[in-house]
Design a protein around this motif. Structure first.
Motif, PDB file in Angstrom:
ATOM      1  N   VAL A  27     -76.699  29.888  26.972  1.00 23.45           N
ATOM      2  CA  VAL A  27     -77.818  30.098  25.597  1.00 23.45           C
ATOM      3  C   VAL A  27     -77.088  29.110  24.767  1.00 23.45           C
ATOM      4  O   VAL A  27     -76.021  28.746  24.498  1.00 23.45           O
ATOM      5  N   GLY A  28     -78.198  28.258  24.156  1.00 25.17           N
ATOM      6  CA  GLY A  28     -77.574  27.298  23.076  1.00 25.17           C
ATOM      7  C   GLY A  28     -78.919  27.314  22.108  1.00 25.17           C
ATOM      8  O   GLY A  28     -79.788  28.101  22.180  1.00 25.17           O
ATOM      9  N   ASN A  29     -78.821  26.296  21.296  1.00 24.84           N
ATOM     10  CA  ASN A  29     -79.936  26.019  19.921  1.00 24.84           C
ATOM     11  C   ASN A  29     -80.666  25.023  20.534  1.00 24.84           C
ATOM     12  O   ASN A  29     -80.105  23.899  21.105  1.00 24.84           O
ATOM     13  N   TRP A  30     -81.811  25.136  20.368  1.00 20.49           N
ATOM     14  CA  TRP A  30     -82.803  23.524  20.370  1.00 20.49           C
ATOM     15  C   TRP A  30     -82.453  22.908  19.126  1.00 20.49           C
ATOM     16  O   TRP A  30     -81.874  23.311  18.210  1.00 20.49           O
ATOM     17  N   ILE A 456     -67.322  44.086  16.181  1.00 19.81           N
ATOM     18  CA  ILE A 456     -68.633  43.248  16.255  1.00 19.81           C
ATOM     19  C   ILE A 456     -69.600  43.548  17.548  1.00 19.81           C
ATOM     20  O   ILE A 456     -70.650  43.716  17.445  1.00 19.81           O
ATOM     21  N   MET A 457     -68.746  44.087  18.521  1.00 17.06           N
ATOM     22  CA  MET A 457     -69.444  44.144  20.008  1.00 17.06           C
ATOM     23  C   MET A 457     -70.192  45.702  19.510  1.00 17.06           C
ATOM     24  O   MET A 457     -71.273  45.382  19.972  1.00 17.06           O
ATOM     25  N   CYS A 458     -69.521  46.493  18.793  1.00 22.83           N
ATOM     26  CA  CYS A 458     -70.208  47.810  18.537  1.00 22.83           C
ATOM     27  C   CYS A 458     -71.322  47.682  17.780  1.00 22.83           C
ATOM     28  O   CYS A 458     -72.533  48.061  18.155  1.00 22.83           O
ATOM     29  N   LEU A 459     -71.432  46.936  16.936  1.00 28.38           N
ATOM     30  CA  LEU A 459     -72.431  46.714  15.916  1.00 28.38           C
ATOM     31  C   LEU A 459     -73.560  45.887  16.607  1.00 28.38           C
ATOM     32  O   LEU A 459     -74.619  46.367  16.574  1.00 28.38           O
ATOM     33  N   PHE A 460     -73.053  44.925  17.524  1.00 33.67           N
ATOM     34  CA  PHE A 460     -74.230  44.270  18.217  1.00 33.67           C
ATOM     35  C   PHE A 460     -74.948  45.239  19.292  1.00 33.67           C
ATOM     36  O   PHE A 460     -76.166  45.306  19.709  1.00 33.67           O
ATOM     37  N   ALA A 461     -74.254  46.011  19.590  1.00 37.39           N
ATOM     38  CA  ALA A 461     -74.564  46.822  20.855  1.00 37.39           C
ATOM     39  C   ALA A 461     -75.621  47.819  20.235  1.00 37.39           C
ATOM     40  O   ALA A 461     -76.832  47.902  20.782  1.00 37.39           O
ATOM     41  N   ILE A 507     -74.405  37.714   9.569  1.00 37.99           N
ATOM     42  CA  ILE A 507     -74.839  36.289   9.649  1.00 37.99           C
ATOM     43  C   ILE A 507     -75.374  35.781  10.958  1.00 37.99           C
ATOM     44  O   ILE A 507     -76.645  35.264  10.879  1.00 37.99           O
ATOM     45  N   MET A 508     -74.766  36.409  11.873  1.00 38.48           N
ATOM     46  CA  MET A 508     -75.426  35.980  13.391  1.00 38.48           C
ATOM     47  C   MET A 508     -76.581  36.774  13.636  1.00 38.48           C
ATOM     48  O   MET A 508     -77.662  36.145  14.180  1.00 38.48           O
ATOM     49  N   ALA A 509     -76.902  38.065  12.839  1.00 33.91           N
ATOM     50  CA  ALA A 509     -78.104  38.738  12.908  1.00 33.91           C
ATOM     51  C   ALA A 509     -79.386  38.382  12.246  1.00 33.91           C
ATOM     52  O   ALA A 509     -80.302  38.473  12.336  1.00 33.91           O
ATOM     53  N   SER A 510     -79.051  37.303  11.270  1.00 36.46           N
ATOM     54  CA  SER A 510     -79.979  36.702  10.623  1.00 36.46           C
ATOM     55  C   SER A 510     -80.863  35.969  11.315  1.00 36.46           C
ATOM     56  O   SER A 510     -82.013  35.376  10.840  1.00 36.46           O
ATOM     57  N   ARG A 511     -80.588  35.471  12.600  1.00 39.83           N
ATOM     58  CA  ARG A 511     -81.157  34.969  13.454  1.00 39.83           C
ATOM     59  C   ARG A 511     -82.617  35.351  13.604  1.00 39.83           C
ATOM     60  O   ARG A 511     -83.686  34.877  14.070  1.00 39.83           O
ATOM     61  N   ARG A 602     -75.804  42.303  28.561  1.00 41.04           N
ATOM     62  CA  ARG A 602     -76.222  40.604  28.441  1.00 41.04           C
ATOM     63  C   ARG A 602     -76.437  40.393  27.136  1.00 41.04           C
ATOM     64  O   ARG A 602     -75.812  39.135  26.781  1.00 41.04           O
ATOM     65  N   HIS A 603     -77.189  41.165  26.216  1.00 39.40           N
ATOM     66  CA  HIS A 603     -77.296  40.748  24.916  1.00 39.40           C
ATOM     67  C   HIS A 603     -76.203  40.600  24.139  1.00 39.40           C
ATOM     68  O   HIS A 603     -75.656  39.659  23.420  1.00 39.40           O
ATOM     69  N   VAL A 604     -75.180  41.750  24.269  1.00 43.79           N
ATOM     70  CA  VAL A 604     -73.967  41.816  23.427  1.00 43.79           C
ATOM     71  C   VAL A 604     -72.905  40.615  24.116  1.00 43.79           C
ATOM     72  O   VAL A 604     -72.315  39.944  23.184  1.00 43.79           O
ATOM     73  N   TRP A 605     -73.017  40.419  25.307  1.00 44.98           N
ATOM     74  CA  TRP A 605     -72.146  39.314  25.677  1.00 44.98           C
ATOM     75  C   TRP A 605     -72.543  38.075  25.216  1.00 44.98           C
ATOM     76  O   TRP A 605     -71.792  36.983  24.851  1.00 44.98           O
ATOM     77  N   ASP A 606     -73.817  37.690  25.189  1.00 47.97           N
ATOM     78  CA  ASP A 606     -74.367  36.520  24.567  1.00 47.97           C
ATOM     79  C   ASP A 606     -73.796  36.180  23.259  1.00 47.97           C
ATOM     80  O   ASP A 606     -73.238  34.978  22.933  1.00 47.97           O
ATOM     81  N   LYS A 607     -74.029  37.315  22.450  1.00 52.12           N
ATOM     82  CA  LYS A 607     -73.505  37.042  21.031  1.00 52.12           C
ATOM     83  C   LYS A 607     -72.016  37.076  20.798  1.00 52.12           C
ATOM     84  O   LYS A 607     -71.537  36.080  20.242  1.00 52.12           O
ATOM     85  N   LEU A 608     -71.098  37.692  21.836  1.00 52.57           N
ATOM     86  CA  LEU A 608     -69.702  37.516  21.701  1.00 52.57           C
ATOM     87  C   LEU A 608     -69.315  36.187  21.996  1.00 52.57           C
ATOM     88  O   LEU A 608     -68.369  35.613  21.469  1.00 52.57           O
ATOM     89  N   LYS A 609     -69.816  35.742  23.128  1.00 53.59           N
ATOM     90  CA  LYS A 609     -69.420  34.221  23.615  1.00 53.59           C
ATOM     91  C   LYS A 609     -69.697  33.415  22.458  1.00 53.59           C
ATOM     92  O   LYS A 609     -68.846  32.644  22.044  1.00 53.59           O
ATOM     93  N   HIS A 610     -70.736  33.518  21.734  1.00 55.09           N
ATOM     94  CA  HIS A 610     -71.134  32.645  20.843  1.00 55.09           C
ATOM     95  C   HIS A 610     -69.875  32.750  19.481  1.00 55.09           C
ATOM     96  O   HIS A 610     -69.406  31.654  19.077  1.00 55.09           O
ATOM     97  N   TYR A 611     -69.508  33.821  19.072  1.00 56.16           N
ATOM     98  CA  TYR A 611     -68.604  34.113  18.215  1.00 56.16           C
ATOM     99  C   TYR A 611     -67.301  33.649  18.811  1.00 56.16           C
ATOM    100  O   TYR A 611     -66.635  33.019  17.964  1.00 56.16           O
TER     101      TYR A 611
END
Lengths: 815, 75
Positions: A27-30, A456-461, A507-511, A602-611
């Motif tokens: 995952v990346g950004n455009w 963070i992981m819990c919040l994202f889950a 801040i990451m959830a502001s996406r 998958r979702h949580v892991w993507d976010k965590l990796k970013h962080y």
């Protein structure tokens, strides 16, 4: 071979992408925008047997879109990718349960010349409802392959990919013959002529671009202005000579009623024919005589046919209308619904409670509370009430109560990292500079970053569960009215609420916010809502100030101050830096669905990796720097007394800057300044730094509140007056939350300028508010002066907006 | 009878006659299926009175009153 996945938001695209690409996805950004860019590889084995060399199909997940109009960043990106990057094929995923809306995008993709395959997702869910979908009929009428799949179960994926592969092989020179549902329309002549113009100029995707030009699309005008001009001229000719601007002057946006052919007259409702006035006829640019002739032509039979038709004033509307008409007429018959369209679906039945006029609010608050409780609570479900005091004390699971899963994970990780640093520290020689660097600097920093992860992981889950289930859209629906007052939409609620836990995931959830402005505003407000890491500061001050008599009031007042500043800042930002039209709130309320565990992981892991990648690099570097400047003097010698270190000297040097804030004034003022500076790195360091200065061997945080008031740190804090102490807390509350948050903000904002803007805004607000707190605390009458100034400013801006007076702030132009 | 979408009461149905909204909102309405001839039904208003929830083309759409005011219906 490159294959793009296109489809509506919530149609199961992410699930399909994950199923196809497995672990190869990244995952990346455009470039330039914070819209996720996901890429991965699907291995297609010929004959469906896993042996030999597979064909590698690169899959790119385009952002979820409803249309290829150039209005949202998602649409602009998808359109640019399809037209300019030319993937070898596009797979258009359509949610079979909302077929019409999904096929609207399909009608646009049909007009490109890229090989296209339509994947009907969730056809199994349809079958469960007793509905029948005829995929063969749809395939015949669309003219492109249609494959039924279930992205969740993985059914039909091999067939889908094999079909896509053969669609690519079948296309000559990589091109499919484009088709348009508009070619069956009454104005098909115009559309075909426009397409010919683009074709004769040798432009790729001629049909798509020509139709966009007919719509008057701004993107097309910018891309190829000359050809665009030719199409506009064609429209004028088609409509009978007059230029577009002439017609607009007459109040007829582009599309007047042409005199012939009669079929076009049908856009005027039949029942209007009888009582149409003479001046209206003149406005339609028609001769009254011809009009009557045409009206007479329209028989009752025809009138019945066109009863649904309305007069359409421009091609944008005409084309959108024609697409949907074609879909309902030609494609919708493929779907045989068992249920009446207006009957309540299961999802709507759930919504009768979850978005109920009264119950929705307590339910909403309860769900939000549960998310925080399960992440941060040290007294799960308040079971501590039933556990007698002193019955058990476990570092991981809790003391006389049970910790929430988030806390248990955090504690377990804390034990592990403590053990590791003890092990490594013990193996290294005592007192050397490099032991300090490794143990305090690098490991301390690394573990500080790691310590955030469980929560963070819990919040994202939880966030992911709420999003996947469809509840998040309802939360936005419920809260929108309140948040609009502050220039935000309902969607901003969750990120802002998460700020009370930790700014980084917030801040990451502001996406998830749709407009750039709203995202910036949310990020800029995030530090004001006091996060968990700031709690120790408030608790320590609360235990010491006023001889420890009002600890709860001290903490409470700080939270209130933060909320008040956030509201004020939102109102000011809305009127100044982030001014503009509120983005529309046209949002699908997706059907409720059971969140899938695989997606969740998958979702949580993507976010965590970013962080981990983004925040860790910045934080560790910053902590090494902090360790260095607090351990060494300007002559690069290891110092005993921190006041001789680089940061100590800087702190003293900055005393003048912090003078207006009160806490920097006394002989010990520089210690507070250094504490504030380390707090910019991480708020956990504020109390620790003060503990070091107060000459405490133990970390003040390890003490009970009762012991705090007797500890040396109490003496240090006691040197501050009450207003200065509040100013100190206010500054810590409002300034840059931590380096991890800065790194996260940098990832979510579109450019460096915005990041520096946010940092400047935080520091500026902290400085101004802390100064105001101090001086009002010292001399209460200052508040009267501030109120007076505020009243004058508000009056002036009101008068200005009403146009009674004119004010200019340097920007006005001289005439 | 003609009515704008924001004036529709819960449970009432209507057919889109014309979209008078302009610019981006107009385009978004079209893209979400709010085009002339589309049949829709008002479900409810959010607890604070805004936004609204409607059913059309087999799905639920939420939109604000100010956006709904730009949709003229035949009821």
């Amino acid at each position: 071979m490159r294959i793009a996945l296109a489809g509506n938001p919530n149609c199961g695209k992410t699930t399909l992408f994950n199923m196809l690409t497995g672990s190869t996805a990244h995952v990346g950004n455009w470039p330039g925008v914070t819209v996720e860019k996901k890429e991965g590889v699907y291995k297609l084995y010929p004959d469906g047997v896993k042996k030999g060399e597979p064909i590698r199909l690169e899959i790119l997940d385009l952002p979820g879109i409803y249309s290829l109009s150039p209005y949202t960043p998602e649409e602009v990106i998808s359109r640019a990718y399809i037209l300019d990057e030319r993937p070898d094929a596009v797979i258009n995923l359509v949610d079979a349960t909302s077929l019409e809306r999904g096929l609207y995008l399909t009608t646009q993709l049909l007009e490109t010349d890229i090989p296209l395959v339509v994947a009907l997702n969730m056809a199994d869910a349809l079958a469960k409802n007793g509905d029948k979908l005829d995929a063969d009929m749809l395939e015949k009428r669309l003219g492109v392959p249609v494959v039924s799949i279930s992205a969740l179960k993985g059914d039909g994926l091999k067939e889908l990919m094999a079909t896509t592969y053969s669609a690519v092989s079948f296309a000559q020179n990589g091109k499919r013959t484009p088709n348009s549902v508009l070619f069956g329309h009454a104005d098909a002549e115009l559309f075909q002529k426009a397409s010919k113009i683009y074709e004769s100029e040798g432009v790729g995707n001629a049909v798509f671009r020509a139709l966009k030009a007919v719509e008057g699309d701004a993107g097309e005008k910018k891309a190829l202005p000359e050809i665009f001009g030719k199409v506009r001229a064609l429209i004028d000719e088609y409509e009978g000579g007059k230029s577009v601007s002439d017609k607009e002057a007459q109040g007829l946006r582009v599309k007047p009623m042409p005199t012939v052919p009669p079929i076009k007259q049908m856009r005027i409702r039949a029942d209007k024919f009888d009582n149409i006035s003479a001046d209206k006829i003149a406005a339609y640019n028609l001769d009254a005589e011809i009009w009557n002739e045409v009206a007479a032509d329209v028989t009752d039979e025809l009138a019945a046919d066109i009863a649904g038709e309305t007069f359409i004033t421009d091609y944008e509307a005409l084309i959108a209308d024609a697409r949907y008409k074609h879909i309902t007429g030609e494609f919708s018959p493929a779907l045989k619904r068992k249920r009446d369209v207006w009957e309540l679906s299961p999802s709507e039945k759930v919504d009768r409670i979850l978005t109920h006029k009264i119950w929705s609010i307590p339910i909403f608050l309860l769900i939000m509370f549960a998310v925080f409780h399960l992440t941060f609570s040290e007294n799960l479900l308040f079971l501590g009430v039933f556990i007698p005091e002193g019955s058990f004390d476990n570092a991981v699971f809790g003391t006389d109560a049970i910790n929430a899963p988030g806390v248990i994970l955090a504690n377990a990780l804390g034990l592990l990292t403590d053990w590791l640093s003890g092990l490594i520290g013990g193996a290294m020689p005592d007192g050397t500079w490099y032991t300090g660097l490794v143990v305090d600097g690098i490991l301390g920093g690394l573990f500080a970053v790691l310590s955030f992860i469980p929560q963070i992981m819990c919040l994202f889950a939880f966030l992911s569960i709420l999003e996947d289930s469809g509840y998040m859209a309802r939360a936005a629906f419920i809260m929108d009215r309140l948040f609009r007052k502050f220039g935000l939409s309902g969607r901003a609620f969750l990120p802002l609420l998460m700020c009370f836990g930790c700014s980084v995931p917030a801040i990451m959830a502001s996406r998830t916010l749709q407009s750039d402005k709203e995202r910036r505003m949310t990020i800029m407000l995030s530090p004001f809502l006091s996060c968990g890491a700031k709690m120790p500061i408030w608790v320590t001050f609360g235990a010491i100030m006023f001889a420890g008599r009002y600890p709860d009031l001290v903490v409470y007042s700080i939270y209130l101050l933060g909320i008040a500043v956030a509201v004020l800042a939102a109102i000011i930002l809305k009127r100044t830096a982030l001014k503009g039209e509120a983005p529309p709130f046209l949002m699908e309320l997706p059907a409720y669905r059971m969140p899938h565990p695989r997606n969740l992981v998958r979702h949580v892991w993507d976010k965590l990796k970013h962080y981990i990648i983004k925040a860790a690099t910045v934080i560790i570097a910053a902590l090494i720097v902090i360790w260095f400047i607090s351990s060494f003097s300007f002559t690069f010698r290891l110092v005993e007394d921190q006041s001789d270190s680089i940061i100590g000297i800087i702190g003293r040097g900055l005393a003048w800057l912090f003078w207006p804030l009160g806490f920097g004034q006394g002989a010990d003022g520089w210690k507070f300044i250094v504490a504030v500076l380390t707090g910019l790195i991480a708020k956990e360091m504020v109390v620790a730094t003060m503990g070091v200065f107060a000459g405490m061997a133990d970390d003040p945080l390890s003490l009970e509140t009762g012991e705090l008031s007797a500890a040396p740190i109490a003496v240090l804090i006691g040197t501050l007056s009450v207003p200065a102490a509040f100013a100190f807390m206010a500054f810590n509350l409002l300034s840059v939350p931590c380096m991890a948050a800065v790194a996260a903000a940098n990832g979510e904002l579109s450019n460096k300028k915005q990041t520096f803007g946010a940092i400047g805004f935080w520091l500026g607000t902290a400085y101004v508010v802390a100064a105001a707190v101090y001086w009002i605390g010292m001399y209460w009458w200052i508040s009267l002066i501030l109120l007076g100034i505020a009243a004058i400013l508000i009056t002036l801006s009101k008068l200005r907006s009403k146009g009674i007076i004119k004010l200019s702030f340097g920007k006005s132009k001289q005439r | 009878m003609e009515k704008t979408l924001d004036k529709l009461k819960p449970g009432e149905k209507g057919t889109v006659k014309r979209v008078t909204a302009e610019g981006m909102i107009r385009r978004r309405l079209f893209d979400m299926g709010v085009t002339p001839g589309a049949a829709l039904m008002m479900r409810k208003a959010a607890p604070f009175g805004d936004p609204l929830e409607i059913t059309l083309r087999g799905y639920e759409l939420s939109l604000r009153r100010i956006e709904a005011a730009g949709v003229l219906l035949e009821v």
